[in-house]
Design a protein around this motif. Sequence first.
Motif, PDB file in Angstrom:
ATOM      1  N   LEU A 243       0.823  -1.212   0.000  1.00 19.64           N
ATOM      2  CA  LEU A 243       0.000   0.000   0.000  1.00 19.64           C
ATOM      3  C   LEU A 243       0.856   1.260   0.000  1.00 19.64           C
ATOM      4  O   LEU A 243       0.563   2.205  -0.708  1.00 19.64           O
ATOM      5  N   TYR A 244       1.901   1.272   0.817  1.00 15.95           N
ATOM      6  CA  TYR A 244       2.722   2.481   0.897  1.00 15.95           C
ATOM      7  C   TYR A 244       3.957   2.411   0.007  1.00 15.95           C
ATOM      8  O   TYR A 244       4.829   3.268   0.070  1.00 15.95           O
ATOM      9  N   LYS A 245       4.024   1.328  -0.793  1.00 12.07           N
ATOM     10  CA  LYS A 245       5.117   1.168  -1.760  1.00 12.07           C
ATOM     11  C   LYS A 245       6.475   1.250  -1.079  1.00 12.07           C
ATOM     12  O   LYS A 245       7.354   2.027  -1.474  1.00 12.07           O
ATOM     13  N   VAL A 246       6.626   0.508  -0.014  1.00 20.58           N
ATOM     14  CA  VAL A 246       7.907   0.471   0.693  1.00 20.58           C
ATOM     15  C   VAL A 246       8.371  -0.982   0.755  1.00 20.58           C
ATOM     16  O   VAL A 246       7.551  -1.897   0.737  1.00 20.58           O
ATOM     17  N   PRO A 247       9.669  -1.180   0.814  1.00 23.69           N
ATOM     18  CA  PRO A 247      10.180  -2.557   0.730  1.00 23.69           C
ATOM     19  C   PRO A 247      10.297  -3.276   2.072  1.00 23.69           C
ATOM     20  O   PRO A 247      10.346  -2.651   3.128  1.00 23.69           O
ATOM     21  N   LEU A 248      10.341  -4.577   1.991  1.00 21.93           N
ATOM     22  CA  LEU A 248      10.621  -5.436   3.146  1.00 21.93           C
ATOM     23  C   LEU A 248      11.951  -6.127   2.879  1.00 21.93           C
ATOM     24  O   LEU A 248      12.326  -6.333   1.733  1.00 21.93           O
ATOM     25  N   ASN A 249      12.623  -6.529   3.931  1.00 20.96           N
ATOM     26  CA  ASN A 249      13.828  -7.324   3.697  1.00 20.96           C
ATOM     27  C   ASN A 249      13.445  -8.803   3.588  1.00 20.96           C
ATOM     28  O   ASN A 249      12.270  -9.158   3.684  1.00 20.96           O
ATOM     29  N   ASP A 250      14.441  -9.640   3.398  1.00 20.41           N
ATOM     30  CA  ASP A 250      14.147 -11.057   3.161  1.00 20.41           C
ATOM     31  C   ASP A 250      13.366 -11.701   4.294  1.00 20.41           C
ATOM     32  O   ASP A 250      12.624 -12.652   4.084  1.00 20.41           O
ATOM     33  N   GLU A 251      13.548 -11.185   5.502  1.00 26.34           N
ATOM     34  CA  GLU A 251      12.895 -11.815   6.646  1.00 26.34           C
ATOM     35  C   GLU A 251      11.511 -11.235   6.901  1.00 26.34           C
ATOM     36  O   GLU A 251      10.803 -11.702   7.773  1.00 26.34           O
ATOM     37  N   GLY A 252      11.151 -10.202   6.167  1.00 27.26           N
ATOM     38  CA  GLY A 252       9.811  -9.629   6.321  1.00 27.26           C
ATOM     39  C   GLY A 252       9.770  -8.398   7.199  1.00 27.26           C
ATOM     40  O   GLY A 252       8.698  -7.866   7.467  1.00 27.26           O
ATOM     41  N   PHE A 253      10.923  -7.940   7.686  1.00 26.51           N
ATOM     42  CA  PHE A 253      10.942  -6.656   8.392  1.00 26.51           C
ATOM     43  C   PHE A 253      10.980  -5.539   7.347  1.00 26.51           C
ATOM     44  O   PHE A 253      11.467  -5.737   6.229  1.00 26.51           O
ATOM     45  N   PHE A 254      10.477  -4.363   7.732  1.00 28.13           N
ATOM     46  CA  PHE A 254      10.530  -3.243   6.797  1.00 28.13           C
ATOM     47  C   PHE A 254      11.981  -2.846   6.539  1.00 28.13           C
ATOM     48  O   PHE A 254      12.814  -2.905   7.452  1.00 28.13           O
ATOM     49  N   LEU A 255      12.238  -2.447   5.322  1.00 30.55           N
ATOM     50  CA  LEU A 255      13.605  -2.082   4.949  1.00 30.55           C
ATOM     51  C   LEU A 255      13.697  -0.570   4.780  1.00 30.55           C
ATOM     52  O   LEU A 255      13.067   0.022   3.915  1.00 30.55           O
ATOM     53  N   GLU A 256      14.484   0.033   5.624  1.00 26.47           N
ATOM     54  CA  GLU A 256      14.626   1.486   5.611  1.00 26.47           C
ATOM     55  C   GLU A 256      15.364   1.963   4.346  1.00 26.47           C
ATOM     56  O   GLU A 256      15.968   1.173   3.639  1.00 26.47           O
ATOM     57  N   ALA A 257      15.338   3.282   4.144  1.00 18.84           N
ATOM     58  CA  ALA A 257      15.934   3.859   2.920  1.00 18.84           C
ATOM     59  C   ALA A 257      17.429   3.611   2.851  1.00 18.84           C
ATOM     60  O   ALA A 257      17.966   3.316   1.794  1.00 18.84           O
ATOM     61  N   HIS A 258      18.077   3.743   3.972  1.00 19.55           N
ATOM     62  CA  HIS A 258      19.512   3.479   3.986  1.00 19.55           C
ATOM     63  C   HIS A 258      19.866   2.997   5.378  1.00 19.55           C
ATOM     64  O   HIS A 258      19.555   3.654   6.363  1.00 19.55           O
ATOM     65  N   MET A 259      20.523   1.856   5.434  1.00 17.65           N
ATOM     66  CA  MET A 259      20.712   1.242   6.744  1.00 17.65           C
ATOM     67  C   MET A 259      21.598   2.056   7.660  1.00 17.65           C
ATOM     68  O   MET A 259      21.568   1.900   8.860  1.00 17.65           O
ATOM     69  N   LYS A 260      22.404   2.923   7.052  1.00 19.02           N
ATOM     70  CA  LYS A 260      23.326   3.671   7.889  1.00 19.02           C
ATOM     71  C   LYS A 260      22.754   5.038   8.258  1.00 19.02           C
ATOM     72  O   LYS A 260      22.622   5.375   9.414  1.00 19.02           O
ATOM     73  N   LEU A 261      22.425   5.790   7.233  1.00 17.25           N
ATOM     74  CA  LEU A 261      22.122   7.196   7.492  1.00 17.25           C
ATOM     75  C   LEU A 261      20.645   7.555   7.424  1.00 17.25           C
ATOM     76  O   LEU A 261      20.265   8.661   7.743  1.00 17.25           O
TER      77      LEU A 261
END
Lengths: 1009, 315, 344, 148
Positions: A867-885
Amino acid sequence: MEKVGAVLVAGGGIAGVQAALDLAESGYYVYLVERNAAIGGVMSQLDKTFPTNDCSMCILSPKLVECGRHLNVEILTLSEVVSIQGEEGNFQVEVLKHPRYVDEDKCVACGVCAEKCPRKVDNPFDEGLSKRKAIYVLYPQAVPLKYAIDRDHCIYFQKGKCRACEKFCENKAINFEQKEERIRLNVGSVILAPGFEVFDARLITYYGYGRFANVVTSKEFERILSASGPYQGHLVRPSDKREPERIAWIQCVGSRNINQCDHSYCSAVCCMYAIKEAVIAKEHSDRLLDTAIFYMDMRTYGKEFEKYYNRAKEESGVRFIPSRIHNVVEEPDTRNLLIRYTDNERQVIEETFDMVVLSVGLQTPRSLIEMAEKIGVSLDSHGFCSTSSFEPVATSRPGIYVCGAFQGPKDIPQSVMEASAAASSAAATLAEVRGTLVREKTYPDERNVAGEPPRIGVFVCNCGINIGSVVNVPEVAEYAATLPNVVFVDQNLFSCSQDTQDRMKAIIQEKKLNRVVVASCTPRTHEPLFQETCREAGLNKYLFEMANIRDQCSWVHMNSPEAATEKAKELVRMAVTKAALLEPLREVELGLTQSALVIGGGVAGMTAAKELSAQGFEVVLVEKGDQLGGNARFMRHTWKDEDIPTFLNGLIRSVEEDPRITVYKNAQIKAVDGFVGNFKSTLVVGDGAGEEVTVEHGAVIITTGARESQPSEYGYGEDPRIVTMQEFDRLAAQGDARVKEAKTIAFIQCVGSREPQRPYCSKVCCTHTCQSAVRLLEENPDREVFVFYRDIRTYGRNEDHYKVAREKGTLFFRYDVEEKPRVILEGGGLRVEGKDHVLGIPVTVEPDLIVLAAAIEPYDNRPLAQLYKVPLNDEGFFLEAHMKLRPVDFATDGVFLAGLAHYPKPLDESIAQAKAAVGRAVAVLATQRLQVGGTVAYADPTKCTGCGVCEMVCAYKAVHLNSETLTSEVNEALCKGCGTCVSSCRSGALQLRGFSDPQIFSMIDSLSS
Amino acid sequence: MDTRVERIRSEAKRLLESGEVDLVIGFRKGSIPMVSRPWFVRTVEDTELLHWDGFCSLNLCNYLTKRKEKVAVVAKGCDTRSLVGHIQENQIQREQVLVLGVPCEGMLDRRALQERAEGTEILEVVESDGRVEIRGRGLERSFPRQEVLQHCCRICRHRNPVLHDRLLSAEVEEHQVERYEDVEEIDSQSPEERWAYFQNMLSPCIRCYACRNVCPHCYCTECFVDCSRPQWVGKSLDLNDVFTFHLFRAFHMAGRCTDCGSCERACPVGIPLRVLTRKLEKVVSERWGFEAGTDLEQLPPLATYRPDDPQDFIK
Amino acid sequence: MSARRVGREALKGFITGLMEDGRTVWGPQEFQGSVRFRPLKKNGTPVLDVPNATLSPKEVVFPPSEWMFLFSTDPGREDAFVLKEVPQEGPEQVILGIRPCDARAFQILDRVFLEQGAHEDPYYRSKRDRTLLIGLGCNTPCSTCFCHWTGGGPFHTEGLDVLMTDLGDVYLLEPVTERGRALLDALQLDEAGADEVERGKHIAEEARASMGEAKDPRRIKEKDLMALFGSPFWERAHEACVKCGVCTYLCPTCSCFDIQDEVRGACGFRGRNWDTCMFALTTLHASGHNPRPTGKERFRQRFMHKLKYFQDDFGDVMCVGCGRCVQYCPANIDIREIIEALSA
Amino acid sequence: MEQQNAQDWEPKILAFLCNWCSYAGADLAGVSRLQYPPNIRIIRIPCSGRMNPAFIAAALRNGVDGVLVSGCHPGDCHYLSGNYFARRKFTVFKELLEFMGVEEGRVHFSWVSAAEGEKFAQVVQEVTEAVKALGPARHYVKEKIEVC
C-alpha cells in the motif's frame, strides 16, 4: 520566561549534523558547535561502513554539504561549549571560539598556503600515519572547506617568523591577529552530540601497541584501508610498507575488561567493524590474505549483521577464533607478530601474523566528563550520559538532550536515530516558537526568456593560480567568444568570491544574458552558489552550466599546459553547446496536510503519536487489535530495571486523552492514495464489513511491531514447564508456581534465531536472560540457573547484567549450532543435555523450568508494504531507505518507520526510534509547502507506448502507468531525477529535464566538431 | 484435411457464436503459393476460410498490440512467447485474449524450397507425413520436412505454446537443440572480420523497416530512427546509419525477442538479422538465466537486476 | 535487317563493347540474399536467367539516398550556411536486362519527375538522360506477374531502347528507339537471321498466352472518387498489412522521397531518401497532427494513389504489374485483389 | 610519414560520470593533484542509470576514439538502484557492439566511488593506454563531409 526558537547542537559528527539538519528543516535556527576545524566527526575518517560496505565519506559528504549550506544552520568550528545558564526554553550558552587565523570569508581553499607552508606535522586525521602542513584543511571534502593554522606547530607562532602562507595567499585570507572569542548564544534547547574517543590501546601493554609498529588500532586500520588515507588505499603495514599476508584482529581491547581499563561495558560496535575490516582488507589484497578474528562472543546483533557475519565466514573465509589473547610478541627481525591461543581441542597453537589490529573500544573523553559536570548533566558509572529508558535522549537537565556515543557506545544508525529523536524532543519543547528565528531568502521575479535566442555569458575563472598557472585562461576566454550564441566573455581571479558574484549579477542584467556558463571548478560544490547568483539576477537557476577546468584540467594535467588549455576549450565548448539548449525549469510548490498517520498502537506508535502531538500536529493512530500497548503489555522491567506497567498505563492514558490524537482500534488500512504531503488513506474500522474512514495526512509512521515466535523444538508445547521468554515474564508477574517454586531453571538461547529460516539475531534475548537470571537468584540465592548459549550478546552497558549473572552463580554453557542441547522429557521430569564447550565434557541439567529465548519475528507486513510502496527485507521486516544514514526513513518520501517492525530491539531503542521518526516526519510536516520538480523526468504521452519499463525501474515509484490512457506519468513530487527510466525507455517518451537526450547529444556532437 | 484446421475452425465458430470473443485472428491460405495471410474473423461464415499449414509463420501477436476487443488468436510456441511479452508490457490484457495454442512442428522455409526448385517457379506445395513436395511447370520433387524448415524453427526450443487456453492438437516433442553455432562462429572471429562481416551483411538494407514493422515487439509510436529531436541517426542509406539502426533495433530486443523469425522472413533483401537478436538472447541467458516470453511472472531482464549480477567487464 | 544477335557465349564481349566510351553498364547481380541492379565490373556477367530482380532498376535513376546540396556551418567561413549544389554530371549508362514492366515504370517516373512543366527534377533528369535501356523479354512470366493487366506485356517494348530475347543459345537484340539502333550499330554485332526473329516472336506470343485472363484496372477510373475513398472496403482490407515499406520500396513506380539535412562536424548536406506512404511519419505535421492517422488511411492512400488518383491525373495506373509487392509482402497483401475489388 | 603520425596521435576519449560517485572521484583526483593523461573529456550525468547506450554510439560515430562510463559501486547508488539497471544495459550493449565489430577496448566501464580519486586517475590511465593501443577509431566513425 520567553522561549527561544533556536537550538544549539554541540558536536559536528554524524549525530550532531543529523540533529542540526532535522531542526533546521523543521523551523528552528541551529548553532552547530564543533571543536575541530571542520564538521564530519569520526565517520569522516572511516573507510567503509557495515553492513552495506558503503563508502563512509560518500554517504556522509552530502549531509555535510547540506549542513554547510543551510541558511538556518550556523556552523561554529574550532569552538566548544563552556557553560550553559538558564532553563528549558531559554538558555544562555557560552561558547569559546578558538582562532583559525584564516578569514573564512576570504579563504577559497585554493591550497596555495599549504603548498608553501614549510612545516610538516603528523596528520591526526590519518591517526598520525601521514603528514600534513601546519596550515591545513581537515580532509579534502571538509565542510567548511577553509584552511586553518595549527598554532602549536606553526613556525611563525613558535619562532616569530615565516608567514609564507600570508605571502602567497592571493585573497589576503591569512590573519595572524585573530584572537580567542567568547560568544554568548541564546537558545531554547541544547543537544549534546560530542561523540567519543577510542580507548588508548597503550594502556594494555601486553598487546604491544605503541611499541610494535605493526600493531595498529582499528581506527588506524580504517585510515590504512581508505583510498584517501595515508597509503592511498593500498593495504600495507606501517613498519616496511609491505603488503601483509596475515592479519589478526583482537577484540574487546578496552571493552569488557575491568582489569586494565576499568571498562566493564561492551563497546557494541567492534565485532561488526572488525568483520568489515577483515572483509574489506581481503578485497584490497591481491594475494590470498589470511584474516583471523580473536573474540569472546561475536556480537552481531543488529539488522543484517548476522548475515554479514555468516558471509564473512563462509564466502570471504575470515577465520573466527573464540579465544581471549593474552599477549602479542614481536619477532624482532621480521617485525611479525606472534599470537598464542587454544583451539577447540584445547591445543595451544602459535600463529604468526604480519599485522595485528586491536579492536579498540569507545569511551567518553575526560574533557567531556568535566564539561558534563559543569553544565549539570549527570553521567552513569561508565561515564556515559545517563538517560531513562522511557526518555532515552533526555539528560538529567530539562531542555538538554543527548544523542550519539555520549549516550552510550553505539553504531552510526543508532546515533542517527537518536539524533533525530533528540531533535524531535528539542522541537517539542519549543513548538510554540517554531519558525520565529529562521531566515528565508527572497528573490526578484524570474525574467521570462521564452522565445529569446540564447545569449550566453561565459565566465572563465583563474581560481587564483589554481587554473591560471596551468591553463591559458585568456586563450580559453578568447576561444569562448567565438562560440555560437556567446555574447559576453569575462575572466575572473576568483569566480566564487563575493565581489565577483556581485559583478556577475550586474553583468547578467546589463547584457541581458539568458544563459550563464562558468568555467571554473566542480559543480558539486559550486553550482549552487552560481545558481544562487543567477536567481538573484532574475534568471531561472537552471539556465546555468559549468565547465570544470580546474579539477579536470589544471590540477590533473599540470605538466602539459597546452593539452590542459586545449581540453579546457573543449570543455567550455561542450558547456556552451549544452547551455544553448537549457530551459528554465519549474519547481512546483505543493501544499500539504500538516498531520500524520501512525500505524500500530504499541509503545513505538504511541510514543510517535504523543511526540507529534507535542510538536503541535494532529495525529490519527491506528491499532489493529482492541487495545493499545503492544508487546509492552507482557513486559515487566526495562534493562535499567524501570517498571514498565506503570509507564505503559501512563502512556496509554495520555494518548487516549490527547485532544490532538484520534485513536482507531480494531482498524486496518485498506487503501492508500497520494504521496508525501498529501496522502489519503482509507481505514476499515471494526470487525466484518466495518466502517470506512478516510484520513488525509502528510506523513505516515509505520510501527506495526513484531511478535515472539512459537518454538518448534526443545519440546515446546509438550510440557507446561517449557515456556518462552514472554510466557516466563507473564508467569513470573502472576506469581505462578512454575516460576515461584522452580529451584533449577535452564535458559536456552537462540531458539529459532540465527538459524537458516531466521538468519538474524533477535537482539533482546541475551540481556533478558541475564537479567532474569539475576532476578531469579536475587529472589532465591539457592536456585540454580543454567544458560545454554551460542554467543552472549549483552551489548553496550547490558554487559553489566551478564557480569552480575555470572557473579551470582549462573552457569553458562556455550553450544555449537551443529551440536545443540537436547531437552528430554522422561518419567515426568525434564532434562537438558548439552556439552560444556570450554571443558569439552557433557553437561546434564534437570531443571524445573525451561525458558526458551524464542525468536522475534515480523507480522505479515506485505499488504502494508504494498500500500505504501515500501520494501521489506528477506525476513519480512521493513527495509529502511539506507541502513546507515536513514534508519527511520523509507526511500518513499513521507513514510517513516519505528519499533520492532524495523527489527527486534529493546524498549528504549523503540522509543528513540519512534521519536526519531517523528523528527524526520516533522521536517516534512513543518514546511508549509513542498518544493518539487526541477531536474525531474517527464513523459511525452504521444510517444509513450505504455510498456511500463519505466515503472519497473523506478526506485521511487515516481513513474506509473495511467491505466486509462495506458501512458506513463511522472509524479514530480516523487521523482529524484536519476534518469534511469529515461534511458530505459525505448520509444524516447521519457526525458530528464536538464539532462535531456538533445542536451547530451549536443555535447557529444560538439566534442567532434 | 488437417485435423488442426478443423479444430481451429470449430473453436473459432464456437467462440464467436457464444460471444466469448469478438474476433478470432488466424490464417487463411495466401493468394500465392507458400504464403498464408493473417485472417481476421468476426463472423461465423468467415471461419470457413481459416487455415493451417507449414507457411503460417507470421507472428500473429503483431496484430494484438493495443487491441481493445476480446480476441482469440491462433498461436504457435513463438507467438505465445511474444504474447507473454505483450502482456508483461501492457500491450494487451491476459483476460482479453483467448489463446488457441497450436503445437508447431516448425514452419517451412520458402526461400530454401525455391532454391531447391532450381529456377522453376513453385506453384504448389503438398505436405504429408513428414515430407514436403513441391510442384511447378515440369517440377515435382519431395524432401523430408525437417530439411526444409526455417532456421528459426530448426533451432526452436519452444514449439509448444507456453501459454494457452485451448490446445488444438497434441503437444509435440521439444528439442534441446544448439541455438548459437553461427553466433559462436562470428564470436570467434577477430574484430576486423566481424566488422567486415556485418558491414557486408547490412549493405543491402534499403531501410524499408519490414523487420521492424513485422516484429510484435517493435510497437513504439516513434522509432528512435524516426526521432527528429534529437535526430542522432541519419536517415539515408549511409551504411553507418544503417548499422546504427540494426544495432539499436537488436539492443531494444534484448531479453524480449522470441526468435519467431518474422524479421528475417520479411526482409526483402534477405539479410540474416537474427544473428544479432540471438547474440543477445545468448547474453541474457548466460548472464542472467533469462529466456524471453517463457514466464509471465519474471520481469524482463533490463527491467530488473540482481545485486550480484556478473560484472567482470567493469573496472 | 535491324535485329542483331549475340551468342550466349559472346555476352561478355557484348558487355565489354557496351562499356567502351566509359559507359557504365548496370545489370542484375547477386547481392547477398537478393538480386539487384549493380554496375557490372569488367568481365562481369549479369544474372539474366532468374525471374525479375528483387529491386527494380529504378534505383539507377532515382537512388534510395542522394545528396543534393552541401553546406558549411562554420561561422568563420564566408559561405556559412550557403547551399551548394552537388554536381550531377556522370557517365553514360546502360541498364542491361531490365524487364519490360520495369521499363514501363520509367515512363511513369518520367511523368512525375520530368513532365511537370517548370518543376523538372534535375537530379532525375541528369541520370535519366544518360541512361539507355536494353530490356530482356520474359519467356516464362511468373504467377505473380500481371503486366498485361496494366497495359504491358512480357515483351512489351514501351520505354525500352533495345529489346533482348533469350532464344536459348542466342540473345536476339531488336532496336526500339533510334538511340537503341545507333548503339547496336556502333557495336557492329552480327545480324540476326529471320528464323531467329521468328523464334523470338513465337516465344513472346507463348509467354503472353501463358499469362491468363487480364483484369482491367482502367475501370477504376470510371468510379466515383469519394465513393471509393469512403468505401467500407478499406476497414478490413488493411487489417493484415503491417505498414512496412517493402511494397513501395520494391515498387518500380513509387517515387516518394523525403528531404533531410544532416550535419557532421562543421559540414552538412541536404539529401533526399526514399519515403513511403506506409509510414506514419511521412504525413506527420510539425504541429503533431497527422492527416493519415492510422494504418487504414495510409493503406488506402497507397492504392488510391496508384489506381485512382494517378489514373485520373495521367490516364494510366501507377502500376506495371511486376508483382514484387505481391511476392514480398510479409502479410500477403495482393494488389490484384485490390484492383478486382475496386473495379467491381 | 604515417608512422610519424601514428606516434603523434593522441586519442580523444569521452567519459560519462555519475554525479555522486565517479564525478566526485574525478574531483578528488583533482584535489589530490593526481596526474593523468589529458585525453579525456567528461560529461556529467546524474546517475549511471541515466546513461543511454545511444550516447556511446553517438560518441563513436562522431570520431571519439574511446568511451568511459563510470558510476557508483554496486550498493552505493545515490538513487538506490540506477547503477544496477545500468550494469544490465551495459552488459548487453557492450556485447552487441563488440559482436558487431567495434574493438574491445573502445568502450570501458568502471565503478569509481567519491573516495577513489586514485582509482579514477588509474582508470583514466588504463583507458587511455588501451585506446592508444587500438589506434584511431576506424570502424564506427561517420565519414566526414567536405565542402569546398
